[in-house]
Enzyme design. Structure first.
Site, PDB file in Angstrom:
ATOM      1  N   CYS A 139       0.409  24.568 -22.454  1.00  0.00           N
ATOM      2  CA  CYS A 139       1.486  25.236 -21.740  1.00  0.00           C
ATOM      3  C   CYS A 139       2.067  24.268 -20.710  1.00  0.00           C
ATOM      4  CB  CYS A 139       0.954  26.478 -21.054  1.00  0.00           C
ATOM      5  SG  CYS A 139       2.273  27.457 -20.358  1.00  0.00           S
ATOM      6  N   HIS A 190     -20.208  16.366 -19.590  1.00  0.00           N
ATOM      7  CA  HIS A 190     -20.128  17.769 -20.021  1.00  0.00           C
ATOM      8  C   HIS A 190     -19.897  17.938 -21.511  1.00  0.00           C
ATOM      9  CE1 HIS A 190     -15.659  18.363 -20.260  1.00  0.00           C
ATOM     10  NE2 HIS A 190     -15.658  17.317 -19.464  1.00  0.00           N
ATOM     11  N   SER A 195     -18.579  10.898 -20.615  1.00  0.00           N
ATOM     12  CA  SER A 195     -18.542  12.060 -19.722  1.00  0.00           C
ATOM     13  C   SER A 195     -19.701  12.993 -20.063  1.00  0.00           C
ATOM     14  CB  SER A 195     -17.202  12.778 -19.913  1.00  0.00           C
ATOM     15  OG  SER A 195     -17.129  13.912 -19.088  1.00  0.00           O
ATOM     16  N   GLY A 201     -14.615  11.837 -17.454  1.00  0.00           N
ATOM     17  CA  GLY A 201     -13.847  11.042 -18.402  1.00  0.00           C
ATOM     18  C   GLY A 201     -12.466  10.673 -17.873  1.00  0.00           C
ATOM     19  N   ASN A 245     -10.418  13.775 -29.897  1.00  0.00           N
ATOM     20  CA  ASN A 245     -10.949  15.056 -29.426  1.00  0.00           C
ATOM     21  C   ASN A 245     -10.324  16.255 -30.130  1.00  0.00           C
ATOM     22  OD1 ASN A 245      -8.807  13.823 -27.755  1.00  0.00           O
ATOM     23  ND2 ASN A 245      -8.698  15.859 -26.863  1.00  0.00           N
ATOM     24  N   GLN A 258     -15.997  11.773 -26.804  1.00  0.00           N
ATOM     25  CA  GLN A 258     -16.329  12.679 -27.908  1.00  0.00           C
ATOM     26  C   GLN A 258     -17.468  12.182 -28.784  1.00  0.00           C
ATOM     27  OE1 GLN A 258     -15.152  15.726 -28.638  1.00  0.00           O
ATOM     28  NE2 GLN A 258     -13.768  15.772 -26.883  1.00  0.00           N
TER      29      GLN A 258
HETATM   30  N1  PLP Z   1     -11.180  11.835 -23.076  1.00  0.00           N
HETATM   31  C1  PLP Z   1     -11.438  12.658 -24.099  1.00  0.00           C
HETATM   32  C2  PLP Z   1     -11.382  12.131 -25.505  1.00  0.00           C
HETATM   33  C3  PLP Z   1     -11.755  13.999 -23.862  1.00  0.00           C
HETATM   34  O1  PLP Z   1     -12.013  14.821 -24.894  1.00  0.00           O
HETATM   35  C4  PLP Z   1     -11.796  14.452 -22.515  1.00  0.00           C
HETATM   36  C5  PLP Z   1     -12.083  15.863 -22.210  1.00  0.00           C
HETATM   37  O2  PLP Z   1     -11.823  16.763 -22.929  1.00  0.00           O
HETATM   38  C6  PLP Z   1     -11.510  13.548 -21.488  1.00  0.00           C
HETATM   39  C7  PLP Z   1     -11.217  12.242 -21.805  1.00  0.00           C
HETATM   40  C8  PLP Z   1     -11.539  13.961 -20.069  1.00  0.00           C
HETATM   41  O3  PLP Z   1     -12.879  14.030 -19.627  1.00  0.00           O
HETATM   42  P1  PLP Z   1     -13.282  14.861 -18.329  1.00  0.00           P
HETATM   43  O4  PLP Z   1     -13.056  16.297 -18.681  1.00  0.00           O
HETATM   44  O5  PLP Z   1     -14.724  14.529 -18.118  1.00  0.00           O
HETATM   45  O6  PLP Z   1     -12.413  14.400 -17.214  1.00  0.00           O
END
Ligand code: PLP
Length: 379
Positions: free
Chosen positions: A325, A197, A195, A50, A144, A175
Site C-alpha cells: 500500500c 527474525h 537478520s 537486515g 524474499n 532469506q
Molecule cells: N532483505 C530481505 C531479503 C528481507 O526479506 C528482509 C525482510 O523481510 C530484509 C532485507 C529486511 O530485514 P529486517 O526486517 O531485519 O530489517
C-alpha cells in the site's frame, strides 16, 4: 536470552566484571554466528537487522569509494527495498525521482539489472554492467518474494577478475541463512547481510559480515562499539538470541529444509491441479525450500490478491499478497513486474511461506480454503 535481560545486565562496553560478563556473552554470540557462515568473528558487526545491514553495506561502500573516484553501483530489479532504496540514496538522503536527479547531480550512477521470468540475474549481465567506476555489486542470495536463488558464487567471480580491483560484492542473505548452506569464502562475497527474525530469532537484530580489508565508511558516529563501525550500546540479549537461533537452525537445516521442500512441492502440485489459471512464480529448481508464490493470470480470471489474503486470514491462514500500500493505493510487487507479470496479474498474487509449525494437513486445508474463496470471488 532471559538471563541477559536481568541478572547479567552489565553494559558490554564497561570494564567492570558485570560488563565483562555481558561482553563475554556478546563475543560468544559473535563467534557462533561467524562460524555458521564461515567467517572470522572479527568480521561480524551487529546491527538492528537486515535493513540497517543493507544500508550500511551500500551507503558505507559508496561513501568510501568516492574518495577513489568510483561512483557506480550494480544491483538488480528484484532486490528488497532495503537494497534498492539505499542504492538510490547512496550519497544523499532524498526520495523518489528527487533522489535520482540529485544522484546524477552528484555524479553517482546506479545500474539496475533486469531479471528474467524466473527472477534470475545472469553473471554475464553483471560482468557487462561493471565499468572502471564500479565500486559495488549488490545482488541478493535468494529472493524474499519468489524464493529464486541467485548464482552468487559466479557473480562474485565475474566481479572479482584477477586483473581488476576495487569492486566490492555484497549479498543480502536474509532469506537463506538457516535454509541453505552458506560459506562466505565459498561464495566469494565481501559483505553479507543477515537478520535474526527470519530464523526464529528475536526481531530487531541482524549483522553485516565485512570481509577483513574491505573499505567501508560508518553510517553512525559515537562511541567505539563494534570496533567503531557501528557505535551504540550493544544489545546483548538480542545477540544471544540471534546466535542461539542460528545454531538451532543450522543443526536442523538438512532435515527441516527437506521437510519444507516436500510441503512446498505438495502445495505447488495441488495448486497446479486445482487452479489452471494460476502461474507459479520463481525458478523451477534454484529456489528456497519454504516459499511458494502464485499469480492468478488476469487474462483467465480477475482476482485481487488483497481480497484473497483477507479471506484466507479470516480462516486463520496467514499469507502475503505481494502488493504494497503506497499513498493509499495498492501497488503491485516490483519483483513480479520485473519478472514480466502484467500489473493486474501481479496484483492477484499470493506468497505462502512454510515454517516449523506447518504440516501436510495445512497444505490440504489451504488448497481447500483457497478453492472455496476463489469460487466465491469469481461468481
Ligand atoms: N532483505 C530481505 C531479503 C528481507 O526479506 C528482509 C525482510 O523481510 C530484509 C532485507 C529486511 O530485514 P529486517 O526486517 O531485519 O530489517
Amino acid at each position: 536470552m532471559r538471563p541477559y535481560f536481568s541478572g547479567t545486565f552489565g553494559n558490554a562496553s564497561s570494564v567492570h566484571s558485570f560488563g565483562r560478563d555481558a561482553k563475554m556473552a556478546l563475543e560468544k554470540s559473535r563467534e557462533a554466528i561467524a562460524k555458521a557462515i564461515g567467517a572470522q568473528s572479527g568480521e561480524i558487526f551487529f546491527t538492528s537487522g537486515g535493513t540497517e545491514s543493507d544500508n550500511f553495506a551500500i551507503r558505507g561502500v559508496a561513501h568510501a569509494a568516492r574518495k577513489h573516484g568510483k561512483n557506480h553501483i550494480v544491483t538488480s530489479a528484484a532486490e528488497h527495498h532495503a537494497v534498492l532504496e539505499p542504492c538510490l540514496h547512496a550519497v544523499v538522503p532524498q526520495s523518489g525521482t528527487q533522489a535520482c536527479e540529485k544522484l546524477k547531480e552528484d555524479g553517482f550512477d546506479v545500474t539496475i539489472l533486469p531479471v528474467d521470468s524466473s527472477g534470475l540475474v545472469a553473471p554475464e549481465q553483471v560482468r557487462d554492467a561493471i565499468t572502471d567506476k564500479t565500486c559495488l555489486v549488490s545482488i541478493m542470495h535468494a529472493n524474499n518474494e519468489v524464493g529464486t536463488i541467485y548464482p552468487i558464487k559466479e557473480i562474485a567471480t565475474v566481479a572479482h577478475p584477477p586483473t581488476a580491483d576495487g569492486v566490492v560484492v555484497h549479498t543480502d542473505a536474509v532469506q537463506t541463512l538457516g535454509k541453505i548452506p552458506i560459506d562466505v569464502n565459498e561464495l566469494g562475497v565481501d559483505l553479507m547481510t543477515i537478520s535474526a527474525h527470519k530464523l526464529y530469532g528475536p526481531k530487531g537484530i541482524g549483522a553485516l559480515y565485512i570481509r577483513r580489508g574491505v573499505e567501508i565508511d560508518s553510517l553512525l558516529f559515537g562511541g567505539g562499539q563494534e570496533r567503531g563501525r557501528r557505535p551504540g550500546t550493544e544489545n546483548v540479549p538480542l545477540a544471544v538470541g540471534f546466535a542461539k537461533a542460528v545454531e538451532l537452525a543450522i543443526a536442523e537445516m538438512d532435515v527441516e529444509s527437506k521437510r519444507l521442500a516436500s510441503l512446498r512441492d505438495k502445495l505447488e502440485l495441488k495448486i497446479r491441479e486445482s487452479f489452471p489459471q494460476a502461474i507459479i512464480n520463481g525458478h523451477p529448481t534454484e529456489r528456497l525450500p519454504n516459499i511458494v508464490n502464485i499469480s492468478f493470470d488476469n487474462s483467465k480470471i480477475q482476482l485481487e490478491g488483497e481480497m484473497l489474503l483477507m479471506n484466507l486470514d479470516l480462516r486463520g491462514i496467514a499469507v502475503t499478497s505481494g502488493s504494497a500500500c503506497t499513498s493509499g493505493s495498492m501497488q503491485p510487487s516490483h519483483v513480479l513486474l520485473a519478472m514480466g507479470r502484467d500489473e493486474k496479474t501481479a496484483k492477484a498474487s499470493l506468497r505462502f511461506a512454510f515454517g516449523k509449525s506447518n504440516t501436510e494437513a495445512d497444505v490440504d486445508s489451504v488448497v481447500e480454503s483457497l478453492h472455496q474463496i476463489v469460487t466465491q470471488m469469481s461468481n
